[in-house]
Design an enzyme around this catalytic site. Structure first.
Site: not given
Length: 555
Positions: A208, A272
């Site tokens: 956002d 990751e």
């Protein structure tokens, strides 16, 4: 009948994907309190799967005092009790994944709620461990705010705090203080909350107000917006006479270069994990495309961005051509997510309707056009039913933005009314409560899912068929997009290169036209997008108003 979504395992599944936005408050209530919840979303996963969506974007469900309906987070690592529990969320992820649907959550990290324990500690003194986690500044000698920055929701972007005897910054409500991304410890804490959700199996994040994270350290005044430039408004509201926020050129309160460094840290964390993605919401006026380019190039920041180019009232071949062409020319190494509606803007059927139009036809044409564009696409709950903007009485308003600027701007409640599942049930099948949090408009009942699901040619069936067509032709998800010469209100382009190319000609006008493709594209085999089959004589196609011609290029 439910049509299961085939699971996408490619790391770049997000390229060309279909995202379905769920506004949890308004999707399905199972607790009887008139507010939607996570278990309600679970019960409706079959509906989302039947559309052919690849992912669900969940608007905020975190703990919050709900001053801005969840976009004011008081705990980034828990579910607000009105929506359910963490166990409910885990079940949603598991069941969605079983249907091949990814889960993207709305990460609201440019600001928090003033009820977050970080802010409570920060405001307690000027020398505590979190004193610099928010944006604090001394007043000018006359006691006024540090600079001229404005809040999107009206008034100054500064609020006086009597404990610290300083102002704190808020781009939105005064109860939504902005976080200070110049502070490394704050960044680390934010990334820890992101890891929390990654470890729970979340597939991505819709970020956002992603360009609002970092402010100018010098707190320089924004200059006025020149009359020769385009609007500088946020949330697609082109109304500077209604909201003074549009009077400024927002050079210093957002879109600062240091933001890129944080986005690189965010991407490194996502890397990751396998197959995760980000889509950043960019509201930056005339600089939006340059910001998108900066945030998506190099493969080390955002995967894609979500802009406001197609969330306004303009509906013309020239507008869509310009929006896409500008993106393709400016953003060389990035990806876009196009949308026509969301929880912040008037529903697109209402924005684009003209006198004499049939709302359902506008809805069918719109999804066909959106599905033909290059990029990922985002659908907003209810648009698959052809819902129009709801008229909400002032006494029923809940949106602080609309309440502040009523009546010139009526706010966002009109696009947030509950989903309609059943014509005969109370609250359209959304809730058994005596009253839902927003009223279900009478004009929506006849468009309920149970009224369309068995009707051939309904807007709902058209969405399913159109999205299935898009998925069946890989050139529509990842292929290039090359425009043909402008021709009035006909938007014509070719998707893909070499073999497998597809030609599109969309008449955005309301009058019939005859259109001929260029000579080098005469060898065509009509593909017939669902719901559209204009007459083609091998040389010229006759397009009715809001009509679509699609063909395979065979030469």
């Amino acid at each position: 009948m439910e049509q299961a979504v085939s699971e996408t395992t490619s790391p770049d599944w997000w390229r060309g994907c279909v995202i379905y936005q769920v506004y949890p408050r308004s999707y399905q209530d199972t607790s009887g309190d008139g507010i939607g919840d996570i278990r309600g979303i679970i019960t409706r996963l079959g509906h989302i799967a039947s559309l052919g969506a690849d992912a669900i974007w969940l608007s905020p469900f975190f703990k919050s005092p709900m001053a801005d309906f969840g976009y004011d987070v008081s705990d980034y690592c828990d579910v607000d009790p009105m929506f359910g529990t963490l166990s409910d969320f885990d079940e949603l992820v598991e069941l969605a994944h079983a249907k091949g649907i990814k889960i993207i959550i709305d990460q609201v990290i440019s600001h928090s709620s003033d009820q977050h324990h970080w802010f409570k500690e920060s405001r307690a003194s000027r020398d505590n461990a979190k004193a610099d986690w928010y944006i604090w500044a001394d007043p000018k000698p006359d006691g006024t705010a540090p600079n001229n920055w404005l809040s999107v929701f009206g008034g100054p972007a500064w609020e006086w705090d009597s404990t610290r005897r300083q102002y704190y910054m808020h781009n939105f409500l005064a109860s939504q203080p902005d976080l200070n991304f110049h502070n490394a410890d704050l960044q680390n804490a934010i990334l820890d909350t992101v890891r929390f959700w990654l470890d729970r199996g979340v597939d991505g994040f819709r970020l956002d107000t992603v360009n609002f994270y970092v402010h100018d350290k010098q707190l320089r005044d924004n200059p006025p917006l020149s009359s020769s430039t385009e609007d500088g408004n946020f949330m697609g509201v082109d109304a500077p006479d209604t909201n003074p926020y549009g009077f400024q050129d927002h050079l210093y309160d957002k879109s600062q270069p240091e933001n890129i460094v944080f986005l690189q840290r965010f991407r490194a964390l996502l890397n990751e994990y396998e197959g995760r993605t980000t889509v950043g919401e960019v509201g930056d006026g005339r600089r939006s495309l340059k910001t998108v380019a900066a945030y998506t190039d190099g493969g080390d920041k955002l995967h894609m961005c979500y802009t406001f180019d197609m969330l306004g009232s303009e509906f013309s071949a020239e507008h869509f051509r310009r929006s896409i062409s500008n993106f393709q020319s400016v953003v060389k190494d990035g990806w876009v997510c196009w949308a026509f509606s969301n929880h912040d803007v008037e529903r697109h059927v209402s924005r684009w309707m003209q006198d004499g139009d049939d709302a359902e036809h506008v809805a069918r044409f719109a999804i066909t056009m959106l599905s033909s564009f290059r990029g990922s696409i985002c659908l907003y709950q209810g648009e698959e039913l052809g819902l129009e903007e709801a008229e909400i009485a002032f006494e029923d308003l809940t949106d602080p933005y609309g309440i502040r600027f009523w009546p010139a701007y009526k706010g966002r409640d009109g696009c947030r009314t509950p989903m309609v599942w059943s014509r005969q049930a109370a609250n359209g099948g959304f809730s058994d409560a005596a009253r839902s949090w927003l009223p279900v408009p009478e004009s929506h009942y006849h468009l309920a899912v149970d009224q369309q699901i068995h009707v051939a040619g309904s807007v709902l069936h058209h969405y399913r068929a159109t999205l299935a067509f898009r998925k069946a032709h890989s050139v529509l998800t990842k292929g290039t997009m090359t425009f043909l010469e402008p021709d009035g209100e006909v938007l014509a382009f070719v998707r893909g290169e070499g073999e497998g190319r597809m030609l599109f000609a969309l008449n955005l006008g309301r009058q019939p036209v005859s259109w001929s493709p260029p000579a080098h594209l005469k060898a065509l085999k009509p593909a017939h997008m669902p719901g559209f089959s204009p007459a083609w004589d091998g040389d010229t196609v006759k397009l009715q108003g809001l009509d679509v011609f699609c063909a395979h290029v065979v030469n």
